[in-house]
Design a protein around this motif. Structure first.
Motif, PDB file in Angstrom:
ATOM      1  N   ARG A  27     -12.907  -3.070  -9.494  1.00  0.00           N
ATOM      2  CA  ARG A  27     -13.331  -2.159 -10.510  1.00  0.00           C
ATOM      3  C   ARG A  27     -13.656  -0.607  -9.190  1.00  0.00           C
ATOM      4  NH1 ARG A  27     -15.166  -2.940 -15.387  1.00  0.00           N
ATOM      5  NH2 ARG A  27     -15.985  -5.426 -15.823  1.00  0.00           N
ATOM      6  N   ASN A 126     -16.983   9.780 -19.227  1.00  0.00           N
ATOM      7  CA  ASN A 126     -16.289   9.176 -20.075  1.00  0.00           C
ATOM      8  C   ASN A 126     -14.932   8.686 -20.344  1.00  0.00           C
ATOM      9  OD1 ASN A 126     -18.732   7.515 -20.205  1.00  0.00           O
ATOM     10  ND2 ASN A 126     -19.407   9.223 -22.001  1.00  0.00           N
ATOM     11  N   LEU A 129     -12.947   6.708 -18.796  1.00  0.00           N
ATOM     12  CA  LEU A 129     -12.951   5.037 -19.397  1.00  0.00           C
ATOM     13  C   LEU A 129     -11.639   4.033 -19.898  1.00  0.00           C
ATOM     14  CD1 LEU A 129     -16.366   5.279 -20.768  1.00  0.00           C
ATOM     15  CD2 LEU A 129     -16.169   4.773 -18.822  1.00  0.00           C
ATOM     16  N   GLN A 130     -11.278   4.218 -20.199  1.00  0.00           N
ATOM     17  CA  GLN A 130      -9.764   3.958 -20.610  1.00  0.00           C
ATOM     18  C   GLN A 130      -8.377   3.507 -19.872  1.00  0.00           C
ATOM     19  OE1 GLN A 130      -8.425   4.044 -24.749  1.00  0.00           O
ATOM     20  NE2 GLN A 130      -6.424   4.642 -24.406  1.00  0.00           N
ATOM     21  N   GLU A 131      -8.506   5.316 -19.427  1.00  0.00           N
ATOM     22  CA  GLU A 131      -7.602   5.265 -18.251  1.00  0.00           C
ATOM     23  C   GLU A 131      -7.951   4.035 -17.006  1.00  0.00           C
ATOM     24  OE1 GLU A 131      -6.890   8.511 -21.184  1.00  0.00           O
ATOM     25  OE2 GLU A 131      -8.714   7.880 -19.668  1.00  0.00           O
ATOM     26  N   LEU A 132      -9.537   4.852 -16.508  1.00  0.00           N
ATOM     27  CA  LEU A 132      -9.309   3.230 -15.522  1.00  0.00           C
ATOM     28  C   LEU A 132      -9.566   2.455 -16.480  1.00  0.00           C
ATOM     29  CD1 LEU A 132     -12.595   5.941 -14.185  1.00  0.00           C
ATOM     30  CD2 LEU A 132     -10.131   5.554 -13.270  1.00  0.00           C
ATOM     31  N   ASP A 133      -9.697   1.711 -17.045  1.00  0.00           N
ATOM     32  CA  ASP A 133     -10.188   0.075 -17.731  1.00  0.00           C
ATOM     33  C   ASP A 133      -8.554  -0.200 -17.656  1.00  0.00           C
ATOM     34  OD1 ASP A 133     -12.794  -0.800 -17.875  1.00  0.00           O
ATOM     35  OD2 ASP A 133     -12.758   0.054 -20.033  1.00  0.00           O
ATOM     36  N   ARG A 134      -7.472   0.100 -18.522  1.00  0.00           N
ATOM     37  CA  ARG A 134      -6.207  -0.370 -18.811  1.00  0.00           C
ATOM     38  C   ARG A 134      -5.628   0.374 -17.509  1.00  0.00           C
ATOM     39  NH1 ARG A 134      -5.567   0.533 -25.139  1.00  0.00           N
ATOM     40  NH2 ARG A 134      -7.760   0.571 -26.057  1.00  0.00           N
ATOM     41  N   ARG A 151      -2.364  -1.550  -9.088  1.00  0.00           N
ATOM     42  CA  ARG A 151      -4.009  -0.900  -9.180  1.00  0.00           C
ATOM     43  C   ARG A 151      -4.490  -0.396  -7.666  1.00  0.00           C
ATOM     44  NH1 ARG A 151      -8.470  -1.873 -12.809  1.00  0.00           N
ATOM     45  NH2 ARG A 151      -7.072  -3.312 -14.248  1.00  0.00           N
ATOM     46  N   ARG A 170     -21.277   1.057 -15.742  1.00  0.00           N
ATOM     47  CA  ARG A 170     -21.338  -0.480 -16.358  1.00  0.00           C
ATOM     48  C   ARG A 170     -19.866  -0.993 -16.026  1.00  0.00           C
ATOM     49  NH1 ARG A 170     -18.906  -2.848 -20.228  1.00  0.00           N
ATOM     50  NH2 ARG A 170     -18.704  -0.267 -21.765  1.00  0.00           N
ATOM     51  N   ARG A 171     -18.892   0.152 -15.931  1.00  0.00           N
ATOM     52  CA  ARG A 171     -17.541  -0.214 -15.581  1.00  0.00           C
ATOM     53  C   ARG A 171     -17.707  -0.215 -13.485  1.00  0.00           C
ATOM     54  NH1 ARG A 171     -17.115   1.565 -20.215  1.00  0.00           N
ATOM     55  NH2 ARG A 171     -15.273   0.412 -21.394  1.00  0.00           N
ATOM     56  N   CYS A 172     -18.668   0.473 -13.116  1.00  0.00           N
ATOM     57  CA  CYS A 172     -18.301   0.396 -11.408  1.00  0.00           C
ATOM     58  C   CYS A 172     -19.012  -0.514 -10.584  1.00  0.00           C
ATOM     59  CB  CYS A 172     -18.907   1.883 -11.220  1.00  0.00           C
ATOM     60  SG  CYS A 172     -17.706   3.195 -11.894  1.00  0.00           S
TER      61      CYS A 172
END
Length: 281
Positions: A27, A126, A129-134, A151, A170-172
């Motif tokens: 994360r 925001n 979000l998608q780039e850091l998740d996927r 990664r 929430r993602r950090c």
């Protein structure tokens, strides 16, 4: 691959645990704290300790999330087409990779620093979000998907200038770098100036903490400013003598410009000194 203090950086146990937890969870590590407490330096020292590259994305108020992916220079392509320059038919020649692209395409795992994310627009976090998740993103102009070969370890710093969105938080993994206590500051000073005379360090720390505790101070002096001040004191014997034998009429310490950074705080400290003199202290 556990992170620890380095030859140039003193990390508390809580900070070490936060870094290692973020690496384990894969994360982003969101770091907050007063300016000058070593948030940016943490990423630099982490990259050094892991013997890897540091990719730094300095965020400004005008920065857009898409710039971290890539930028397409349509204007240059149009100009080159009008001038008949070779290669204009290849749109890839006008794609400039951003910092995320650089980190994703690295041959080995890197440390990616997104520095001062709170300076940007509120939608900036925001939009990532998608780039850091996927760990991937799509390049429309060239019809290609850029995926992370390894990664990256992501460090995100914030000075709390604005609140970050809940979906991003929430993602950090979050850690707040509390201002160092006296023992930790002593260890930091020892790293930068080993063998410094204890008498000088004690006198400097007494004044430093007195300044930080002054009521109404607009900007408290930071750790990095303390280090700068000590460097100046070491180069000025007269300032050291003033430090060791302070005059009661002196409102500010010697070379105070390294610690006090605005006229409001200067006037405040002068008024406080005047009031203390009137009270007979």
């Amino acid at each position: 691959m556990a992170f620890d203090s380095t030859a140039h950086y003193v990390a508390t146990d809580a900070l070490k645990q936060a870094v290692n937890a973020a690496i384990l969870l894969e994360r982003p590590l969101l770091i907050k704290g007063e300016p000058g407490t070593g948030k940016t330096l943490l990423a630099e020292e982490l990259a050094t300790s892991l013997d890897t590259q540091l990719v730094t994305w300095h965020v400004k108020s005008t920065t857009k999330a898409a710039q971290g992916l890539y930028e397409y220079d349509a204007v240059s392509r149009l100009r080159d087409s009008q001038l008949g320059i070779d290669g204009v038919e290849n749109v890839a020649n006008y794609i400039k990779p951003g910092k995320l692209w650089e980190a994703f395409s690295a041959e080995k795992r890197v440390v990616l620093l997104i520095d001062e994310i709170d300076k940007a627009d509120i939608e900036f976090p925001n939009d990532l979000l998608q780039e850091l998740d996927r760990m991937e993103f799509y390049v429309y102009e060239t019809d290609q998907t850029v995926r992370a070969r390894h990664r990256p370890i992501i460090i995100i710093t914030s000075n709390n200038e604005k609140e970050l969105p809940d979906a991003f938080l929430r993602r950090c993994f979050f850690h707040y770098i509390a201002f160092p206590d006296r023992d930790t500051l002593q260890a930091i000073i020892d790293v930068h100036y080993p063998g410094l005379a204890p008498r000088l360090v004690n006198a400097a720390l007494e004044i430093f903490f007195d300044l930080r505790e002054a009521p109404g101070l607009k900007k408290k002096p930071s750790t990095s400013e303390l280090i700068d001040w000590l460097k100046l004191l070491l180069a000025d014997e007269l300032a050291q003598e003033t430090l060791h034998s302070p005059e009661p009429n002196e409102a500010l310490p010697p070379l105070a410009g390294a610690l006090i950074k605005n006229e409001q705080d200067t006037h405040l400290l002068e008024r406080l000194a005047f009031m203390l003199r009137r009270q007979g202290r």
